[in-house]
Design a protein around this motif. Sequence first.
Motif, PDB file in Angstrom:
ATOM      1  N   HIS A 123      -3.232   5.560  -1.915  1.00 18.46           N
ATOM      2  CA  HIS A 123      -4.201   6.229  -0.931  1.00 18.46           C
ATOM      3  C   HIS A 123      -5.459   6.440  -1.476  1.00 18.46           C
ATOM      4  CE1 HIS A 123      -5.609   8.668   2.351  1.00 18.46           C
ATOM      5  NE2 HIS A 123      -5.016   7.771   3.294  1.00 18.46           N
TER       6      HIS A 123
ATOM      7  N   ILE B  17       0.878  -1.192   0.209  1.00 20.17           N
ATOM      8  CA  ILE B  17      -0.025  -0.085  -0.018  1.00 20.17           C
ATOM      9  C   ILE B  17       0.714   1.181   0.022  1.00 20.17           C
ATOM     10  CG2 ILE B  17      -2.011  -0.987   0.933  1.00 20.17           C
ATOM     11  CD1 ILE B  17      -1.032   0.511   3.774  1.00 20.17           C
ATOM     12  N   ILE B  18       0.302   2.297  -0.397  1.00 17.56           N
ATOM     13  CA  ILE B  18       1.115   3.577  -0.301  1.00 17.56           C
ATOM     14  C   ILE B  18       0.347   4.512   0.752  1.00 17.56           C
ATOM     15  CG2 ILE B  18       1.587   5.588  -1.901  1.00 17.56           C
ATOM     16  CD1 ILE B  18       1.222   3.634  -4.579  1.00 17.56           C
ATOM     17  N   PHE B  19       1.282   5.127   1.489  1.00 19.01           N
ATOM     18  CA  PHE B  19       0.580   5.890   2.670  1.00 19.01           C
ATOM     19  C   PHE B  19       0.437   7.207   2.139  1.00 19.01           C
ATOM     20  CE2 PHE B  19       3.730   2.419   4.270  1.00 19.01           C
ATOM     21  CZ  PHE B  19       2.918   2.012   4.992  1.00 19.01           C
ATOM     22  N   GLU B  20      -0.803   7.810   2.805  1.00 19.27           N
ATOM     23  CA  GLU B  20      -1.226   9.312   2.688  1.00 19.27           C
ATOM     24  C   GLU B  20      -0.073  10.361   2.444  1.00 19.27           C
ATOM     25  OE1 GLU B  20      -4.270  12.450   4.134  1.00 19.27           O
ATOM     26  OE2 GLU B  20      -3.944  10.728   5.531  1.00 19.27           O
ATOM     27  N   ASP B  21       0.911  10.260   3.108  1.00 23.85           N
ATOM     28  CA  ASP B  21       1.752  11.344   3.137  1.00 23.85           C
ATOM     29  C   ASP B  21       3.198  10.794   2.445  1.00 23.85           C
ATOM     30  OD1 ASP B  21       2.538   9.596   4.864  1.00 23.85           O
ATOM     31  OD2 ASP B  21       3.392  10.976   6.602  1.00 23.85           O
ATOM     32  N   GLU B  22       3.185   9.907   2.012  1.00 29.97           N
ATOM     33  CA  GLU B  22       4.364   8.951   1.033  1.00 29.97           C
ATOM     34  C   GLU B  22       4.471   9.636  -0.385  1.00 29.97           C
ATOM     35  OE1 GLU B  22       6.378   4.782   0.322  1.00 29.97           O
ATOM     36  OE2 GLU B  22       4.130   4.699   0.756  1.00 29.97           O
TER      37      GLU B  22
ATOM     38  N   ARG C 109       9.966   1.457  -3.139  1.00 27.98           N
ATOM     39  CA  ARG C 109       9.654   0.154  -2.543  1.00 27.98           C
ATOM     40  C   ARG C 109       9.003  -0.745  -3.123  1.00 27.98           C
ATOM     41  NH1 ARG C 109       5.864  -0.122   1.229  1.00 27.98           N
ATOM     42  NH2 ARG C 109       4.651   1.854   0.439  1.00 27.98           N
TER      43      ARG C 109
ATOM     44  N   ALA D 276       7.125   5.424  -2.902  1.00 27.93           N
ATOM     45  CA  ALA D 276       6.445   4.536  -2.996  1.00 27.93           C
ATOM     46  C   ALA D 276       6.973   3.516  -4.157  1.00 27.93           C
ATOM     47  CB  ALA D 276       4.897   4.835  -3.413  1.00 27.93           C
TER      48      ALA D 276
END
Length: 183
Positions: free
Chosen positions: A69, A27-32, A40, A37
């Motif tokens: 996200h 998953i890709i985080f909100e602030d990433e 990774r 991303a």
Amino acid sequence: MLITHQGNSQVKDNKIDLLVQQYEQFIIFEDESIDSAFARFNTIITSLKALDEGYSSKNYVRKFLRALHPKWRAKVTTIEESKDLTSLSLDELIENLKVHEMIIKKVSKIVKEKVERKSLALMAKKESSDEECLTSGSEDERSTPWRCGDRIILIGDCPKPPQDKKPRAFVRGSWIVIIGEES
């Protein structure tokens, strides 16, 4: 040499299982950032390819889109509707998302600056209003005692009181007339 690099078949299978799990749970985080991303994600897919366990390019594109996200939903929908995902490369997708990310950051910065300017304007207006409250009226008027909640204060020390001479109390942010008291 292949066994030395990848390990025996059991080790290889365990590595593949771990990487497949990482791929599926990616998953890709909100602030990433998109760059972070993608770095990774690329590590996972490159490692899978090295173990002869890769997915197709279109699967990578779809997986990356699903991993974004929820704040990216509108952009994902636009891409899905306007592009042929079977022919869209992962690199092209990443570039498209990075451009959108830059636009989001620019808009966010503009909105933040507007909010800061509005906040400063409100603070300046409040300070001006406070000074007006302290300087309005004669010296006698400003030293008239007023009931403010449970306290008695001078009229000049309170939030802008009413101009008439009726006895009032400042309760929960507003002035109320005190019934039964004479002025």
